[in-house]
Write a protein that holds these residues in place. Structure first.
Motif, mmCIF file in Angstrom:
data_model
loop_
_atom_site.group_PDB
_atom_site.id
_atom_site.type_symbol
_atom_site.label_atom_id
_atom_site.label_comp_id
_atom_site.label_asym_id
_atom_site.label_seq_id
_atom_site.Cartn_x
_atom_site.Cartn_y
_atom_site.Cartn_z
ATOM 1 N N PHE A 1 36.107 79.710 -16.224
ATOM 2 C CA PHE A 1 37.347 80.409 -16.555
ATOM 3 C C PHE A 1 37.389 81.620 -15.637
ATOM 4 O O PHE A 1 36.723 82.621 -15.866
ATOM 5 C CB PHE A 1 37.366 80.823 -18.023
ATOM 6 N N VAL A 2 38.171 81.538 -14.566
ATOM 7 C CA VAL A 2 38.042 82.477 -13.455
ATOM 8 C C VAL A 2 38.594 83.854 -13.788
ATOM 9 O O VAL A 2 39.753 83.988 -14.206
ATOM 10 C CB VAL A 2 38.767 81.934 -12.202
ATOM 11 N N ASN A 3 37.762 84.850 -13.565
ATOM 12 C CA ASN A 3 38.229 86.229 -13.531
ATOM 13 C C ASN A 3 38.277 86.622 -12.061
ATOM 14 O O ASN A 3 37.245 86.959 -11.466
ATOM 15 C CB ASN A 3 37.280 87.143 -14.299
ATOM 16 N N PRO A 4 39.455 86.572 -11.424
ATOM 17 C CA PRO A 4 39.530 86.830 -9.985
ATOM 18 C C PRO A 4 39.122 88.235 -9.588
ATOM 19 O O PRO A 4 38.807 88.481 -8.429
ATOM 20 C CB PRO A 4 41.005 86.560 -9.649
ATOM 21 N N ALA A 5 39.098 89.162 -10.544
ATOM 22 C CA ALA A 5 38.712 90.547 -10.232
ATOM 23 C C ALA A 5 37.293 90.638 -9.694
ATOM 24 O O ALA A 5 36.960 91.580 -8.966
ATOM 25 C CB ALA A 5 38.861 91.427 -11.471
ATOM 26 N N TYR A 6 36.443 89.668 -10.053
ATOM 27 C CA TYR A 6 35.082 89.687 -9.521
ATOM 28 C C TYR A 6 35.077 89.661 -7.997
ATOM 29 O O TYR A 6 34.158 90.188 -7.374
ATOM 30 C CB TYR A 6 34.291 88.483 -10.042
ATOM 31 N N GLY A 7 36.089 89.020 -7.394
ATOM 32 C CA GLY A 7 36.155 88.955 -5.938
ATOM 33 C C GLY A 7 36.334 90.314 -5.298
ATOM 34 O O GLY A 7 35.392 90.867 -4.709
ATOM 35 N N PRO A 8 37.517 90.915 -5.383
ATOM 36 C CA PRO A 8 37.738 92.204 -4.721
ATOM 37 C C PRO A 8 36.888 93.339 -5.271
ATOM 38 O O PRO A 8 36.406 94.179 -4.515
ATOM 39 C CB PRO A 8 39.236 92.464 -4.947
ATOM 40 N N GLU A 9 36.687 93.364 -6.596
ATOM 41 C CA GLU A 9 35.895 94.451 -7.166
ATOM 42 C C GLU A 9 34.423 94.328 -6.781
ATOM 43 O O GLU A 9 33.745 95.327 -6.514
ATOM 44 C CB GLU A 9 36.058 94.482 -8.684
ATOM 45 N N GLY A 10 33.926 93.107 -6.744
ATOM 46 C CA GLY A 10 32.547 92.899 -6.312
ATOM 47 C C GLY A 10 32.342 93.285 -4.860
ATOM 48 O O GLY A 10 31.344 93.921 -4.500
ATOM 49 N N LEU A 11 33.291 92.907 -4.004
ATOM 50 C CA LEU A 11 33.197 93.264 -2.591
ATOM 51 C C LEU A 11 33.298 94.773 -2.392
ATOM 52 O O LEU A 11 32.602 95.344 -1.543
ATOM 53 C CB LEU A 11 34.287 92.544 -1.802
ATOM 54 N N ASP A 12 34.138 95.430 -3.185
ATOM 55 C CA ASP A 12 34.240 96.895 -3.087
ATOM 56 C C ASP A 12 32.907 97.556 -3.436
ATOM 57 O O ASP A 12 32.494 98.518 -2.773
ATOM 58 C CB ASP A 12 35.334 97.412 -4.022
ATOM 59 N N LEU A 13 32.244 97.073 -4.470
ATOM 60 C CA LEU A 13 30.950 97.643 -4.861
ATOM 61 C C LEU A 13 29.903 97.407 -3.776
ATOM 62 O O LEU A 13 29.157 98.326 -3.404
ATOM 63 C CB LEU A 13 30.482 97.034 -6.182
ATOM 64 N N MET A 14 29.853 96.181 -3.256
ATOM 65 C CA MET A 14 28.868 95.884 -2.217
ATOM 66 C C MET A 14 29.170 96.646 -0.935
ATOM 67 O O MET A 14 28.262 96.999 -0.178
ATOM 68 C CB MET A 14 28.791 94.378 -1.972
ATOM 69 N N ALA A 15 30.452 96.935 -0.677
ATOM 70 C CA ALA A 15 30.822 97.719 0.511
ATOM 71 C C ALA A 15 30.274 99.137 0.432
ATOM 72 O O ALA A 15 30.087 99.794 1.459
ATOM 73 C CB ALA A 15 32.344 97.744 0.658
ATOM 74 N N LYS A 16 30.016 99.595 -0.780
ATOM 75 C CA LYS A 16 29.445 100.933 -0.974
ATOM 76 C C LYS A 16 27.922 100.927 -0.867
ATOM 77 O O LYS A 16 27.283 101.965 -1.075
ATOM 78 C CB LYS A 16 29.863 101.474 -2.342
ATOM 79 N N GLY A 17 27.359 99.767 -0.573
ATOM 80 C CA GLY A 17 25.909 99.661 -0.432
ATOM 81 C C GLY A 17 25.190 99.258 -1.698
ATOM 82 O O GLY A 17 23.960 99.233 -1.730
ATOM 83 N N ILE A 18 25.923 98.937 -2.750
ATOM 84 C CA ILE A 18 25.310 98.497 -4.004
ATOM 85 C C ILE A 18 24.860 97.044 -3.844
ATOM 86 O O ILE A 18 25.656 96.186 -3.465
ATOM 87 C CB ILE A 18 26.308 98.620 -5.164
ATOM 88 N N PRO A 19 23.590 96.741 -4.107
ATOM 89 C CA PRO A 19 23.084 95.371 -3.923
ATOM 90 C C PRO A 19 23.816 94.362 -4.801
ATOM 91 O O PRO A 19 24.401 94.714 -5.835
ATOM 92 C CB PRO A 19 21.614 95.484 -4.323
ATOM 93 N N ALA A 20 23.750 93.106 -4.405
ATOM 94 C CA ALA A 20 24.470 92.042 -5.095
ATOM 95 C C ALA A 20 24.135 91.971 -6.575
ATOM 96 O O ALA A 20 25.031 91.829 -7.414
ATOM 97 C CB ALA A 20 24.176 90.700 -4.425
ATOM 98 N N ASP A 21 22.853 92.087 -6.924
ATOM 99 C CA ASP A 21 22.479 91.941 -8.327
ATOM 100 C C ASP A 21 23.030 93.071 -9.185
ATOM 101 O O ASP A 21 23.526 92.849 -10.290
ATOM 102 C CB ASP A 21 20.964 91.833 -8.483
ATOM 103 N N GLU A 22 22.973 94.281 -8.684
ATOM 104 C CA GLU A 22 23.502 95.414 -9.439
ATOM 105 C C GLU A 22 25.018 95.357 -9.536
ATOM 106 O O GLU A 22 25.604 95.640 -10.598
ATOM 107 C CB GLU A 22 23.074 96.737 -8.792
ATOM 108 N N ALA A 23 25.674 94.979 -8.445
ATOM 109 C CA ALA A 23 27.136 94.880 -8.456
ATOM 110 C C ALA A 23 27.599 93.848 -9.467
ATOM 111 O O ALA A 23 28.542 94.094 -10.250
ATOM 112 C CB ALA A 23 27.640 94.528 -7.064
ATOM 113 N N LEU A 24 26.954 92.690 -9.477
ATOM 114 C CA LEU A 24 27.334 91.640 -10.412
ATOM 115 C C LEU A 24 27.062 92.067 -11.853
ATOM 116 O O LEU A 24 27.893 91.859 -12.745
ATOM 117 C CB LEU A 24 26.587 90.351 -10.090
ATOM 118 N N ALA A 25 25.922 92.679 -12.088
ATOM 119 C CA ALA A 25 25.571 93.111 -13.440
ATOM 120 C C ALA A 25 26.591 94.097 -13.993
ATOM 121 O O ALA A 25 26.952 94.037 -15.175
ATOM 122 C CB ALA A 25 24.180 93.731 -13.433
#
Length: 328
Positions: free
Chosen positions: A75-99
């Motif tokens: 059940f797709v929450n599309p916000a994970y896409g742009p919001e996740g990329l924004d967090l990782m762009a700030k240098g936050i690692p993938a696991d922390e960004a996803l959590a």
């Protein structure tokens, strides 16, 4: 008829569920299998996905050069896409960004998401309410995830294939993994759409340079096979583009090499034949170019008129006499 009835019931059941569960009332379905991956040599990152759902690539796959990639499904929450990329762009690692995003998602029990950042860190989440067979598995620089699969062999098959085809470019490896997932059983409902994106290792402010590959098959009986065909076309046109750049630089030998490489991949493509003939003509090799031109003109006379127009743009540098003789 029985199969159609079961599919209608399944869709209706999900619709009722989505209306009554907090956090997913407006979310699209994209029950699917996917892979996020990084090439350790080039630094490129990719998402590959297939589903029995229309236009799966429009909602599941996200990527940004120099940042990372995201696959958000079930059940797709599309916000994970742009919001996740924004967090990782700030240098936050993938696991922390996803959590962080999972923690704030009321519908997390129905989500399946994978993040991969530019450093190769991977993380995935499979909610407890995802339809079986549902799981995710991580390896070095990749994560494979799937839900609503025919069996539990899909994810292991994809992971094994990605590792096994390590000699291929990233995009081709991802397609191999998707082929393996389909061969192992794939989506229990069948297949309909697929997508592939590849982004680069360096950030760019030029949006048109962000995706190195962006291919979608929105509705097809064999979407992964069609995706593989489109990838081959993409590779051929990469050679064509390099040939065009060589022409601009007046390096006709380089242009011939690139156009020739493209033509070998698709020998019946008139466009590829044509620009090879142009490069030959511009190199003073009219005897070789003329029969190619004539063959093309015989199949589609519009190319004859095209040839008459090229000298004014400097793309064909033969004499007026040669042009008249060629296009008569």
């Amino acid at each position: 008829m029985k199969k159609l009835f079961l599919l209608v019931c399944l869709f209706s059941s999900f619709s009722i569920l989505a209306q009554n569960v907090s956090g997913i009332s407006k979310d699209a379905f994209a029950h699917t299998f996917s892979i996020v991956a990084r090439d350790t040599t080039t630094g490129e990152m990719a998402v590959g996905v297939q589903s029995h759902w229309f236009s799966v690539g429009s909602i599941v796959s996200w990527g940004r050069s120099g940042v990372g990639v995201v696959a958000t499904q079930s059940f797709v929450n599309p916000a994970y896409g742009p919001e996740g990329l924004d967090l990782m762009a700030k240098g936050i690692p993938a696991d922390e960004a996803l959590a962080r995003l999972v923690e704030n998602d009321e519908g997390r029990a129905f989500r399946q998401v994978a993040f991969l950042d530019v450093n190769g860190n991977v993380s995935a989440f499979t909610g407890e309410k995802c339809v079986e067979a549902a799981e995710d598995v991580q390896g070095k620089n990749f994560s494979v995830q799937a839900n609503m699969m025919l069996n539990d062999k899909v994810v292991p098959a994809m992971a094994e294939a990605f590792v096994r085809f390590s000699d291929l470019p990233l995009a081709e490896r991802v397609v191999k993994a998707m082929e393996a997932g389909q061969e192992a059983g794939g989506d229990i409902r069948g297949k309909q759409s697929a997508a592939l994106i590849v982004v680069g290792p360096q950030k760019t402010s030029k949006s048109w340079e962000d995706k190195k590959i962006d291919l979608r098959v929105d509705d097809h009986t064999t979407p992964v096979k069609e995706l593989g065909r489109l990838l081959k076309v993409h590779r051929a046109y990469e050679h064509m583009n390099k040939g065009d750049l060589a022409v601009e630089a007046n390096d006709m030998e380089k242009a011939l090499q690139e156009y020739g490489a493209a033509e070998k991949m698709f020998p019946d493509n008139l466009e590829m034949q044509y620009w090879k003939a142009v490069a030959l003509a511009n190199s003073g090799r009219m005897e070789e170019a003329t029969p190619i031109f004539k063959k093309i003109f015989a199949q589609d006379d519009n190319w004859r008129e095209m040839t008459r127009r090229l000298p004014a743009s400097g793309l064909l540098t033969i004499s007026k006499e040669e042009l008249e003789q060629l296009t008569q």
